[in-house]
Scaffold this motif. Structure first.
Motif, PDB file in Angstrom:
ATOM      1  N   ARG A 195       0.814  -1.229   0.000  1.00  0.00           N
ATOM      2  CA  ARG A 195       0.000   0.000   0.000  1.00  0.00           C
ATOM      3  C   ARG A 195       0.836   1.262   0.000  1.00  0.00           C
ATOM      4  NH1 ARG A 195      -4.937   0.332   3.841  1.00  0.00           N
ATOM      5  NH2 ARG A 195      -5.025   2.347   2.850  1.00  0.00           N
ATOM      6  N   THR A 196       1.989   1.218   0.660  1.00  0.00           N
ATOM      7  CA  THR A 196       2.790   2.440   0.800  1.00  0.00           C
ATOM      8  C   THR A 196       3.973   2.509  -0.162  1.00  0.00           C
ATOM      9  OG1 THR A 196       4.172   1.463   2.530  1.00  0.00           O
ATOM     10  CG2 THR A 196       2.181   2.670   3.234  1.00  0.00           C
ATOM     11  N   GLY A 197       4.399   1.370  -0.683  1.00  0.00           N
ATOM     12  CA  GLY A 197       5.563   1.344  -1.553  1.00  0.00           C
ATOM     13  C   GLY A 197       6.876   1.534  -0.795  1.00  0.00           C
ATOM     14  N   VAL A 198       6.823   1.353   0.516  1.00  0.00           N
ATOM     15  CA  VAL A 198       7.992   1.547   1.373  1.00  0.00           C
ATOM     16  C   VAL A 198       8.523   0.172   1.772  1.00  0.00           C
ATOM     17  CG1 VAL A 198       8.756   2.461   3.596  1.00  0.00           C
ATOM     18  CG2 VAL A 198       7.195   3.786   2.186  1.00  0.00           C
ATOM     19  N   ALA A 199       9.839   0.011   1.726  1.00  0.00           N
ATOM     20  CA  ALA A 199      10.472  -1.262   2.048  1.00  0.00           C
ATOM     21  C   ALA A 199      10.297  -1.613   3.526  1.00  0.00           C
ATOM     22  CB  ALA A 199      11.953  -1.204   1.699  1.00  0.00           C
ATOM     23  N   GLU A 200      10.357  -2.904   3.809  1.00  0.00           N
ATOM     24  CA  GLU A 200      10.229  -3.383   5.189  1.00  0.00           C
ATOM     25  C   GLU A 200      11.271  -2.732   6.100  1.00  0.00           C
ATOM     26  OE1 GLU A 200      10.708  -7.516   7.746  1.00  0.00           O
ATOM     27  OE2 GLU A 200      10.297  -7.647   5.603  1.00  0.00           O
ATOM     28  N   ARG A 201      12.477  -2.621   5.625  1.00  0.00           N
ATOM     29  CA  ARG A 201      13.545  -2.026   6.436  1.00  0.00           C
ATOM     30  C   ARG A 201      13.207  -0.581   6.828  1.00  0.00           C
ATOM     31  NH1 ARG A 201      19.918  -2.574   5.360  1.00  0.00           N
ATOM     32  NH2 ARG A 201      20.591  -1.049   6.891  1.00  0.00           N
ATOM     33  N   ILE A 203      10.165   0.711   7.044  1.00  0.00           N
ATOM     34  CA  ILE A 203       9.044   0.662   7.990  1.00  0.00           C
ATOM     35  C   ILE A 203       9.564   0.367   9.392  1.00  0.00           C
ATOM     36  CG2 ILE A 203       6.973  -0.631   8.670  1.00  0.00           C
ATOM     37  CD1 ILE A 203       6.409  -0.927   5.612  1.00  0.00           C
ATOM     38  N   ARG A 204      10.472  -0.575   9.496  1.00  0.00           N
ATOM     39  CA  ARG A 204      11.047  -0.903  10.809  1.00  0.00           C
ATOM     40  C   ARG A 204      11.819   0.286  11.381  1.00  0.00           C
ATOM     41  NH1 ARG A 204       9.293  -5.651  11.735  1.00  0.00           N
ATOM     42  NH2 ARG A 204       9.293  -7.321  10.217  1.00  0.00           N
ATOM     43  N   TYR A 205      12.507   1.028  10.519  1.00  0.00           N
ATOM     44  CA  TYR A 205      13.200   2.247  10.954  1.00  0.00           C
ATOM     45  C   TYR A 205      12.195   3.262  11.491  1.00  0.00           C
ATOM     46  CZ  TYR A 205      15.196   6.910  10.515  1.00  0.00           C
ATOM     47  OH  TYR A 205      15.565   8.215  10.761  1.00  0.00           O
ATOM     48  N   LEU A 206      11.091   3.478  10.762  1.00  0.00           N
ATOM     49  CA  LEU A 206      10.083   4.452  11.182  1.00  0.00           C
ATOM     50  C   LEU A 206       9.472   4.081  12.527  1.00  0.00           C
ATOM     51  CD1 LEU A 206       8.328   5.111   7.744  1.00  0.00           C
ATOM     52  CD2 LEU A 206       9.966   6.577   8.934  1.00  0.00           C
ATOM     53  N   ILE A 207       9.289   2.786  12.761  1.00  0.00           N
ATOM     54  CA  ILE A 207       8.766   2.324  14.055  1.00  0.00           C
ATOM     55  C   ILE A 207       9.810   2.541  15.144  1.00  0.00           C
ATOM     56  CG2 ILE A 207       8.048   0.293  15.374  1.00  0.00           C
ATOM     57  CD1 ILE A 207       6.796  -0.762  12.706  1.00  0.00           C
ATOM     58  N   SER A 208      11.050   2.141  14.887  1.00  0.00           N
ATOM     59  CA  SER A 208      12.088   2.239  15.919  1.00  0.00           C
ATOM     60  C   SER A 208      12.389   3.679  16.306  1.00  0.00           C
ATOM     61  CB  SER A 208      13.369   1.535  15.467  1.00  0.00           C
ATOM     62  OG  SER A 208      14.007   2.254  14.425  1.00  0.00           O
TER      63      SER A 208
END
Length: 123
Positions: A9-15, A17-22
Motif C-alpha cells: 500500500r505504501t511502496g515503502v520497504a520493510e527495512r 518501515i522498521r526504521y520508522l517504528i524504531s
C-alpha cells in the motif's frame, strides 16, 4: 493488515518501515511480533513522513514537527504565524477550503484592527 500489505500500500520497504517504528515516526504494530497487525494510522504516518522527506525535511526536523503537541509554527509574514496541528502536517488534506477560511478570518481581523485604529485617531 499484515506487513506485506502495508509494504504494498505504501511502496515503502520493510527495512524503512522498521526504521520508522524504531524512531517513533509511526507506532508499532498491534498483536505482537508473531501476529503483527498494521492499520490506517500506519499508512497515514508513513505517507506523512515520506511527504515531508520529499519536501526536504530531514528526519530530526520531521520528529520536531510531528512531536509538537500544540502545533508547528510556520511564519507567514512579519506578525503572522500559522500554527498547524501535527495531524495536519503533510496529511494530504485539501488546501483550498483552508485558504478560504484563513482569508476570511484575516480579512475580519485586519478590518477590525483598522476600525479600532480609525476610532483612536478620531479621539
Amino acid at each position: 493488515m499484515r506487513l506485506r500489505e502495508l509494504i504494498d500500500r505504501t511502496g515503502v520497504a520493510e527495512r524503512q518501515i522498521r526504521y520508522l517504528i524504531s524512531e517513533g515516526f509511526i507506532p508499532g504494530p498491534s498483536g505482537g511480533r508473531a501476529k503483527a497487525d498494521y492499520g490506517e494510522e500506519h499508512v497515514g504516518g508513513i505517507r506523512r513522513y515520506m511527504r515531508l522527506r520529499e519536501l526536504g525535511f530531514p528526519p530530526a526536523a520531521i520528529k520536531l514537527l510531528l512531536d509538537a503537541r500544540e502545533g508547528t509554527p510556520f511564519p507567514i509574514v512579519p506578525g503572522i504565524t500559522l500554527l498547524v496541528s501535527p495531524d495536519m502536517v503533510a496529511s494530504g488534506a485539501p488546501v483550498e477550503p483552508l485558504i478560504r477560511e484563513i482569508e476570511t478570518l484575516l480579512t475580519r481581523i485586519l478590518k477590525e484592527a483598522d476600525h479600532d485604529h480609525d476610532r483612536a485617531t478620531d479621539d
